[in-house]
Design an enzyme around this catalytic site. Sequence first.
Site, mmCIF file in Angstrom:
data_model
loop_
_atom_site.group_PDB
_atom_site.id
_atom_site.type_symbol
_atom_site.label_atom_id
_atom_site.label_comp_id
_atom_site.label_asym_id
_atom_site.label_seq_id
_atom_site.Cartn_x
_atom_site.Cartn_y
_atom_site.Cartn_z
ATOM 1 N N LYS A 28 0.849 -1.198 0.000
ATOM 2 C CA LYS A 28 0.000 0.000 0.000
ATOM 3 C C LYS A 28 0.878 1.239 0.000
ATOM 4 O O LYS A 28 1.897 1.280 0.692
ATOM 5 C CB LYS A 28 -0.918 -0.013 1.222
ATOM 6 C CG LYS A 28 -1.861 1.183 1.316
ATOM 7 C CD LYS A 28 -2.974 0.940 2.320
ATOM 8 C CE LYS A 28 -2.486 0.889 3.743
ATOM 9 N NZ LYS A 28 -3.608 0.734 4.708
ATOM 10 N N LYS A 89 -7.388 -5.994 -2.147
ATOM 11 C CA LYS A 89 -8.252 -5.208 -1.276
ATOM 12 C C LYS A 89 -8.884 -4.060 -2.059
ATOM 13 O O LYS A 89 -8.191 -3.290 -2.716
ATOM 14 C CB LYS A 89 -7.443 -4.652 -0.101
ATOM 15 C CG LYS A 89 -6.969 -5.721 0.878
ATOM 16 C CD LYS A 89 -5.922 -5.186 1.831
ATOM 17 C CE LYS A 89 -6.421 -4.030 2.647
ATOM 18 N NZ LYS A 89 -5.357 -3.479 3.532
#
Length: 234
Positions: A28, A89
């Site tokens: 991320k 995700k």
Amino acid sequence: MTRLLASVASLEELTLAARGGADILDLKDPKAGALGAWPQDAIAHAVDTARRWSVRAPLSATVGDLPMDPAPVTRRVAETWACGVEYVKIGLSPPGDPVGCVEALAPEARRGTRIVAVLFADLWTDPGTLLPDIAKAGFAGAMLDTAGKGSGGLLRHKTKDELARFLAQARGYRLLTGLAGSLRLDDIPALLPLAPDYLGFRTALCAGADRGGALDPAALAAVRNAVPRQPLNG
């Protein structure tokens, strides 16, 4: 038992988090939003790097803070999964068509894509309302996070009872569960009894609690010590 998810912003941090005992390595970019995405080629490189390790934790990757438009959301999820991660995700936010995005991702889930829905505690009054659709679409999991990282952590937006209710609902649908959202070291004793499958961290792992800064091995060690370690196959 609850495992530790560590969000990492670079290949160097990926290695540090793996050595520090993270149970899942989450790719991320914290400087690009709540669920800022790594470039696709960097995700593929991270997967190739991790595959050279004799033992490694699963990798997850975010797809970015995308508008809730089913076509581009589906395309980005498919592209990210093709990089070889174990989980993808996708953040679901109220504006746009989040339910349509979930429905559009059902064919990807049927093909084996392991999708984790990220619901934002500071944007949804009752995030559990989406769980039936998420489960019906065949998602692998659902977790709560926060979208506004400057507006306080998860426990500022949801009570422990609300979190417990969300987790119980998700478990009822056989979904993998997780809690994240600017979690601090001292949040861990309150959250562990709720028994999510994962607790996700970024801010608490960085020097000075600066989520955009570098991962700090000492901070990671403190969090790792606070979340009882489990075997990867346990």
